[in-house]
Design a protein around this motif. Sequence first.
Motif, short mmCIF file in Angstrom:
data_model
loop_
_atom_site.label_atom_id
_atom_site.label_comp_id
_atom_site.label_asym_id
_atom_site.label_seq_id
_atom_site.Cartn_x
_atom_site.Cartn_y
_atom_site.Cartn_z
N GLY A 5 0.83 -1.18 0.03
CA GLY A 5 -0.05 -0.08 0.01
C GLY A 5 0.85 1.21 0.03
O GLY A 5 1.93 1.36 0.73
N ILE A 6 0.35 2.27 -0.78
CA ILE A 6 1.06 3.59 -0.75
C ILE A 6 0.05 4.75 -0.55
O ILE A 6 -1.00 4.64 -1.10
CB ILE A 6 1.69 4.06 -2.19
CG1 ILE A 6 2.60 2.75 -2.51
CG2 ILE A 6 2.40 5.24 -2.13
CD1 ILE A 6 3.04 2.90 -4.19
N THR A 7 0.28 5.45 0.73
CA THR A 7 -0.80 6.43 0.75
C THR A 7 -0.50 7.81 -0.11
O THR A 7 0.58 8.04 -0.62
CB THR A 7 -0.40 6.99 2.45
OG1 THR A 7 1.06 7.76 2.24
CG2 THR A 7 -0.55 6.15 3.28
N ALA A 8 -1.54 8.12 -1.01
CA ALA A 8 -1.69 9.18 -1.70
C ALA A 8 -2.04 10.52 -0.84
O ALA A 8 -2.45 10.66 0.23
CB ALA A 8 -2.68 8.97 -2.70
N ASP A 9 -2.21 11.29 -1.71
CA ASP A 9 -2.35 12.85 -1.31
C ASP A 9 -3.45 13.32 -1.97
O ASP A 9 -4.01 12.61 -2.72
CB ASP A 9 -1.18 13.79 -1.49
CG ASP A 9 -1.26 15.08 -0.90
OD1 ASP A 9 -2.02 15.20 -0.02
OD2 ASP A 9 -0.24 15.72 -0.48
N PHE A 10 -3.98 14.41 -1.75
CA PHE A 10 -5.37 14.73 -2.09
C PHE A 10 -5.49 16.42 -2.19
O PHE A 10 -4.61 17.07 -1.58
CB PHE A 10 -6.49 14.47 -1.42
CG PHE A 10 -6.82 14.77 -0.11
CD1 PHE A 10 -7.63 16.06 0.35
CD2 PHE A 10 -5.86 14.36 1.11
CE1 PHE A 10 -7.43 16.60 1.55
CE2 PHE A 10 -5.99 14.82 2.49
CZ PHE A 10 -6.80 16.00 2.66
N ILE A 42 3.28 -5.15 -5.74
CA ILE A 42 2.17 -4.98 -6.67
C ILE A 42 1.68 -3.57 -5.77
O ILE A 42 1.16 -3.75 -4.50
CB ILE A 42 1.24 -5.76 -6.74
CG1 ILE A 42 1.68 -7.14 -7.17
CG2 ILE A 42 -0.18 -5.28 -7.36
CD1 ILE A 42 0.71 -8.33 -7.45
N PRO A 43 1.88 -2.45 -6.38
CA PRO A 43 1.42 -1.21 -5.76
C PRO A 43 -0.11 -1.06 -5.51
O PRO A 43 -0.67 -1.27 -6.52
CB PRO A 43 1.92 -0.02 -6.52
CG PRO A 43 2.46 -0.40 -7.92
CD PRO A 43 2.26 -1.92 -7.69
N VAL A 44 -0.47 -0.73 -4.32
CA VAL A 44 -2.16 -0.28 -4.13
C VAL A 44 -2.19 1.05 -3.54
O VAL A 44 -1.66 1.19 -2.32
CB VAL A 44 -2.61 -1.54 -3.11
CG1 VAL A 44 -3.83 -1.07 -2.88
CG2 VAL A 44 -2.42 -2.88 -3.55
N ILE A 45 -2.78 1.88 -4.09
CA ILE A 45 -2.83 3.25 -3.83
C ILE A 45 -4.24 3.40 -3.02
O ILE A 45 -5.20 3.00 -2.96
CB ILE A 45 -3.08 4.20 -5.12
CG1 ILE A 45 -1.97 4.01 -6.14
CG2 ILE A 45 -3.24 5.69 -4.51
CD1 ILE A 45 -2.07 4.87 -7.16
N GLY A 64 2.72 -4.74 3.05
CA GLY A 64 3.82 -3.72 3.39
C GLY A 64 2.85 -2.39 3.17
O GLY A 64 1.81 -2.40 2.71
N LEU A 65 3.84 -1.31 3.67
CA LEU A 65 3.00 -0.10 3.47
C LEU A 65 4.11 0.94 3.23
O LEU A 65 5.25 0.87 4.10
CB LEU A 65 2.14 0.16 4.91
CG LEU A 65 1.52 1.48 5.08
CD1 LEU A 65 0.49 1.74 3.91
CD2 LEU A 65 1.11 1.72 6.41
#
Length: 99
Positions: A5-10, A42-45, A64-65
């Motif tokens: 997982g990858i944290t996104a911005d907004f 495998i990236p998960v946004i 993972g994160l």
Amino acid sequence: MALIGITADFDNSGKTRGRAEPGSTIYLPERYCRALERAGGIPVILSPGGSPSIVSRLLDRLDGLVISGGDFDIHPSLYGEKPIKELGEIKEERTEFEL
């Protein structure tokens, strides 16, 4: 392959490519995803403001994160300090999501 997982911005301004759009825009520099793919993941946004129950279930499936960077500061009170005049923009919603 590992799910990461990858944290996104907004952006709540409602502007996308110069046009006004309703709602927020979620974004993440592509380099985060490409780096994870090169490393075999495998990236998960992960979207701030997403449903807490869905995010919680998703976190249980991740291997993972990555907490991505951004052009903002975390409020100093979260680590026992007081704000200084050089403190930049604070994104409370994103900080809460990442915590």
